[in-house]
Motif scaffolding. Structure first.
Motif, PDB file in Angstrom:
ATOM      1  N   LEU A  54       9.999   2.427   4.707  1.00  0.00           N
ATOM      2  CA  LEU A  54       9.385   3.715   4.393  1.00  0.00           C
ATOM      3  C   LEU A  54      10.365   4.880   4.455  1.00  0.00           C
ATOM      4  CD1 LEU A  54       6.940   5.424   3.649  1.00  0.00           C
ATOM      5  CD2 LEU A  54       6.340   5.485   6.077  1.00  0.00           C
ATOM      6  N   SER A  55      11.171   4.954   5.476  1.00  0.00           N
ATOM      7  CA  SER A  55      12.099   6.067   5.632  1.00  0.00           C
ATOM      8  C   SER A  55      13.016   6.188   4.415  1.00  0.00           C
ATOM      9  CB  SER A  55      12.922   5.886   6.914  1.00  0.00           C
ATOM     10  OG  SER A  55      13.811   6.953   7.077  1.00  0.00           O
ATOM     11  N   GLN A  56      13.600   5.084   4.002  1.00  0.00           N
ATOM     12  CA  GLN A  56      14.518   5.095   2.859  1.00  0.00           C
ATOM     13  C   GLN A  56      13.778   5.360   1.553  1.00  0.00           C
ATOM     14  OE1 GLN A  56      18.023   4.539   3.427  1.00  0.00           O
ATOM     15  NE2 GLN A  56      18.004   5.605   1.464  1.00  0.00           N
ATOM     16  N   VAL A  57      12.630   4.721   1.366  1.00  0.00           N
ATOM     17  CA  VAL A  57      11.839   4.905   0.138  1.00  0.00           C
ATOM     18  C   VAL A  57      11.426   6.368  -0.009  1.00  0.00           C
ATOM     19  CG1 VAL A  57       9.584   4.389  -0.924  1.00  0.00           C
ATOM     20  CG2 VAL A  57      11.004   2.529  -0.032  1.00  0.00           C
ATOM     21  N   PHE A  58      10.908   6.944   1.060  1.00  0.00           N
ATOM     22  CA  PHE A  58      10.435   8.325   1.012  1.00  0.00           C
ATOM     23  C   PHE A  58      11.587   9.297   0.751  1.00  0.00           C
ATOM     24  CE2 PHE A  58       9.473  12.422   2.925  1.00  0.00           C
ATOM     25  CZ  PHE A  58       8.299  12.739   2.264  1.00  0.00           C
ATOM     26  N   THR A  59      12.668   9.159   1.519  1.00  0.00           N
ATOM     27  CA  THR A  59      13.801  10.078   1.384  1.00  0.00           C
ATOM     28  C   THR A  59      14.423   9.986  -0.005  1.00  0.00           C
ATOM     29  OG1 THR A  59      14.231   9.894   3.763  1.00  0.00           O
ATOM     30  CG2 THR A  59      15.988  10.807   2.404  1.00  0.00           C
ATOM     31  N   ASN A 141      -6.561  -7.665   1.547  1.00  0.00           N
ATOM     32  CA  ASN A 141      -5.538  -7.939   2.543  1.00  0.00           C
ATOM     33  C   ASN A 141      -4.519  -6.797   2.480  1.00  0.00           C
ATOM     34  OD1 ASN A 141      -3.296  -8.822   3.957  1.00  0.00           O
ATOM     35  ND2 ASN A 141      -3.461 -10.931   3.247  1.00  0.00           N
ATOM     36  N   PHE A 142      -4.381  -6.047   3.569  1.00  0.00           N
ATOM     37  CA  PHE A 142      -3.514  -4.871   3.571  1.00  0.00           C
ATOM     38  C   PHE A 142      -2.087  -5.215   3.154  1.00  0.00           C
ATOM     39  CE2 PHE A 142      -0.691  -1.815   5.813  1.00  0.00           C
ATOM     40  CZ  PHE A 142      -1.017  -0.701   5.059  1.00  0.00           C
ATOM     41  N   SER A 143      -1.561  -6.318   3.614  1.00  0.00           N
ATOM     42  CA  SER A 143      -0.173  -6.657   3.287  1.00  0.00           C
ATOM     43  C   SER A 143       0.024  -6.877   1.778  1.00  0.00           C
ATOM     44  CB  SER A 143       0.297  -7.879   4.071  1.00  0.00           C
ATOM     45  OG  SER A 143      -0.476  -9.007   3.743  1.00  0.00           O
ATOM     46  N   SER A 144      -1.030  -7.224   1.071  1.00  0.00           N
ATOM     47  CA  SER A 144      -0.900  -7.428  -0.373  1.00  0.00           C
ATOM     48  C   SER A 144      -0.970  -6.116  -1.163  1.00  0.00           C
ATOM     49  CB  SER A 144      -1.950  -8.417  -0.876  1.00  0.00           C
ATOM     50  OG  SER A 144      -3.236  -7.858  -0.777  1.00  0.00           O
ATOM     51  N   VAL A 145      -1.520  -5.062  -0.574  1.00  0.00           N
ATOM     52  CA  VAL A 145      -1.641  -3.779  -1.269  1.00  0.00           C
ATOM     53  C   VAL A 145      -0.761  -2.690  -0.657  1.00  0.00           C
ATOM     54  CG1 VAL A 145      -3.987  -4.256  -2.072  1.00  0.00           C
ATOM     55  CG2 VAL A 145      -3.662  -3.068   0.102  1.00  0.00           C
ATOM     56  N   GLU A 146      -0.157  -2.979   0.469  1.00  0.00           N
ATOM     57  CA  GLU A 146       0.588  -1.967   1.237  1.00  0.00           C
ATOM     58  C   GLU A 146       1.686  -1.289   0.424  1.00  0.00           C
ATOM     59  OE1 GLU A 146       2.991  -1.530   5.474  1.00  0.00           O
ATOM     60  OE2 GLU A 146       2.521  -3.531   4.714  1.00  0.00           O
ATOM     61  N   GLU A 147       2.543  -2.055  -0.221  1.00  0.00           N
ATOM     62  CA  GLU A 147       3.680  -1.459  -0.927  1.00  0.00           C
ATOM     63  C   GLU A 147       3.230  -0.527  -2.047  1.00  0.00           C
ATOM     64  OE1 GLU A 147       7.717  -2.670  -3.381  1.00  0.00           O
ATOM     65  OE2 GLU A 147       6.591  -4.229  -2.347  1.00  0.00           O
TER      66      GLU A 147
END
Length: 169
Positions: A54-59, A141-147
């Motif tokens: 998340l940190s890298q993706v967001f920044t 399933n959260f892990s399948s939609v999280e990204e």
């Protein structure tokens, strides 16, 4: 004669628009004319639940937005405009409880604290939290939609930050 007058008027307007030296951009950004650089620090993930990317993706997405939609040059530190902050919340919680005490949906939330410093216009400075969420079916399933949801929420947060810092919305 009418055509010539209209042509002169249109040329005059075009010259006036092109010679304008105010802080205007065709992307909707309103940046002080003398601001040339921006520094955007890494946004560390200080939430209780840490998503490692998340940190890298967001920044990166925040930097890309400013590089793509402003004439500013990205510098490592001490830009005319400076954005810094942290990711403070990354949660998923049940919402929409039904009669049988089962959640009909869950809410995925990301919150970031942003400090914006505008050296050319200190009245524009702010330090505030931005939060966005996405509700999703509790059967997913959260892990399948999280990204996908994480990327969607990051885009919405970046829209909010961009608009607050340089679009004057």
């Amino acid at each position: 004669m009418i055509f010539r007058c209209k042509l002169h008027w249109m040329v005059g307007c075009l010259v006036a628009l092109c010679s304008c030296t105010g802080g205007y951009s065709f992307t909707g950004a309103s940046i002080p004319v003398d601001a040339k650089t921006i520094s955007i620090q890494m946004f560390p993930n200080n939430a209780r639940l840490v998503q490692p990317q998340l940190s890298q993706v967001f920044t990166d997405a925040l930097r890309n937005r400013f590089m793509g939609q402003t004439p500013l040059t990205l510098v490592e530190y001490d830009g005319d405009l400076d954005l810094s902050g942290e990711i403070t919340d990354y949660t998923t919680v049940p919402v929409g409880i039904q009669a049988d005490d089962q959640a009909a949906s869950n809410r995925f939330t990301i919150t970031v604290r942003v400090k914006f410093v505008n050296k050319k216009d200190p009245k524009a400075n702010f330090d505030q939290k931005f939060s966005r969420y996405k509700d999703y079916n509790s059967q997913e399933n959260f892990s399948s939609v999280e990204e996908g949801y994480m990327n969607q929420i990051c885009k919405e947060l970046i829209d909010d930050i961009f608009n607050k810092s340089v679009a004057n919305w």
